[in-house]
Design a protein around this motif. Structure first.
Motif: not given
Ligand SMILES: *Cc1c(COP(=O)(O)O)cnc(C)c1O
Length: 435
Positions: A130-157
């Motif tokens: 998604a970052r490569g296709v859009t040329g943008r860097t920010k992603i939005i994720k929901c608090i409490g959703c789990y998407h595996g343990h990759a660094d950029s997604l390990l933000v829960a609370a």
């Protein structure tokens, strides 16, 4: 209350010498509920048996994959057949194409697939794409959703409604999560606010269509459509993480159930029939930007592993046969009705909240409604702990955390469900007695 855990106790002590916490994935260690995790000897259909010989009705289902039940004869036959011809070639096979074609046929939003070996890898690769296709860097994720343990997604609370990402594990550098923006699940106003502030910088909104890693939380009416509209308005991609919900809630996955079209879909769990697998899926225009067709790098030694492909292919075939999802719904509805009645009869109607989407169920120990992380975490975890151990001791094996999903499989019989409801009546009476 007659189970012995003598052998599991010894096995757990031995395991802890050489395996971190005695396990290879944290929730298995029973930290949230205390006690000794049963070490498993074998599983068949809806039942799982530990090394002390205790026999449980299993609702963990391997954390989701076992929708046919354990050791399904077709899956075993496919694996046995495949394994005779070698376990990994590092070269293309026809069965990868067949499983990809099956997924393409199942999902309107998908024209091409890249297989990987886990859900974590799938989502990590989807975010890079998604970052490569859009040329943008920010992603939005929901608090409490789990998407595996990759660094950029390990933000829960997060505190408050919308916060900048702060890593939720040591070892994750702040830089890795600085471009991860958090919103409360089910809140379009949170999302709107983030888009208002950062619109042109957002590569993608990443969400589970049905939250399944903070208990089960269905999307509010219009929520997923609202996300889709905001993404379109701001040129961001929508990544639906269907690692859990894919082929679980319907053959067309959650996206068909709710009528929302993602740009990228991630799959895992069920599509591997119990073998390690993940997949990044989407239209040709997006997927063809991955290597080797495009410049965005992605690779894997065991990706598209022939054993996993074989297990996945027969699993998806079984899901297409007969009226699979209607039967699964009947069993799930019967279990849900029984559990709810048990809670009512125990006098806990005003202290519990029951969420269900198809064969994904969760009993929260809070009046609810539970519609996001904040309301989910209002649950009484002491009550859950008591409920969990009372159920386990009565031969019902659930995931050892309030914030996991109970998965019904097609192999759960009327007897299994009756036994579960009976156990729940007693377990909930014990919860009530705690006061
Ligand atoms: C399980 C899960 C993952 C991670 O998959 P793994 O195979 O455990 O790496 C990612 N996203 C969701 C929604 C999941 O439920």
């Amino acid at each position: 209350m007659s189970n012995s855990f003598v052998k599991s106790q010894a096995a757990f002590e031995k395991a802890q010498q050489v395996l971190v916490g005695g396990v290879n994935s944290p929730v298995r260690a029973f930290a949230a509920v205390g006690g000794v995790p049963p070490f498993i000897q074998s599983a068949s259909g809806s039942h799982i048996i530990d090394i002390d010989g205790n026999d449980y009705v299993d609702y963990v289902s391997g954390y989701g994959p076992a929708i046919l039940g354990h050791a399904h004869p077709d899956v075993l036959a496919a694996i046995t057949d495949a394994v005779q011809r070698g376990t990994n070639y590092g070269a293309p096979t026809e069965i990868e194409t067949r499983l990809a074609e099956t997924i393409v046929q199942a999902l309107d939003s998908v024209e091409m697939v890249r297989f990987v070996s886990s859900g974590t890898e799938a989502v990590m690769s989807a975010v890079r794409l998604a970052r490569g296709v859009t040329g943008r860097t920010k992603i939005i994720k929901c608090i409490g959703c789990y998407h595996g343990h990759a660094d950029s997604l390990l933000v829960a609370a997060g505190s408050g409604a919308t916060t900048l990402g702060v890593p939720s594990s040591p070892g994750v550098p702040a830089g890795a999560t600085a471009d991860t923006l958090l919103v409360e699940y089910n809140s379009l106003s949170d999302l709107q606010a983030i888009f208002d502030a950062h619109g042109g910088e957002i590569a993608a909104v990443l969400t589970e269509p049905i939250a399944g890693n903070m208990g089960v939380i269905p999307p509010a009416e219009g929520y997923l459509q609202g996300i889709r509209a905001l993404c379109d308005q701001h040129g961001a991609l929508l990544i639906l993480d269907e690692v859990m919900t894919g082929f679980r809630v319907s053959y067309g996955c959650a996206q068909s159930l709710y009528g929302v079209r993602p740009d990228i879909t991630t799959l895992g769990k069920i599509i591997g029939g119990g073998m390690p697998v993940g997949a990044v899926c989407g239209p040709r225009s997006i997927l063809s930007q991955l290597s080797p067709a495009g410049p965005i790098y992605q690779a894997g030694t065991l990706s598209g592993n022939p054993i996993a492909m074989a297990a996945g292919l027969v699993t998806l075939a079984a899901l297409r046969s007969g009226e699979f999802y209607e039967h699964l719904e009947e069993r799930s509805a019967a279990l849900a009705a029984g559990l709810k009645q048990a809670a009512d009869q125990a006098g806990l109607a005003d202290k519990t909240c029951f969420n269900r989407v198809g064969s994904m169920l969760c009993l929260f120990f809070t009046p609810g409604p539970v519609d996001n992380y904040t309301s989910a975490t209002a649950s009484d975890l002491n009550a859950f702990r008591t409920y969990f151990h009372e159920m386990l001791s009565r031969g019902v094996y659930m995931a050892p955390s309030q914030f996991e999903t109970m998965f019904v499989s097609i192999s759960h019989s009327a007897d299994d469900i009756a036994k579960t409801i009976e156990a729940a009546s007693k377990a909930l009476a014990a919860v009530k007695a705690m006061g």
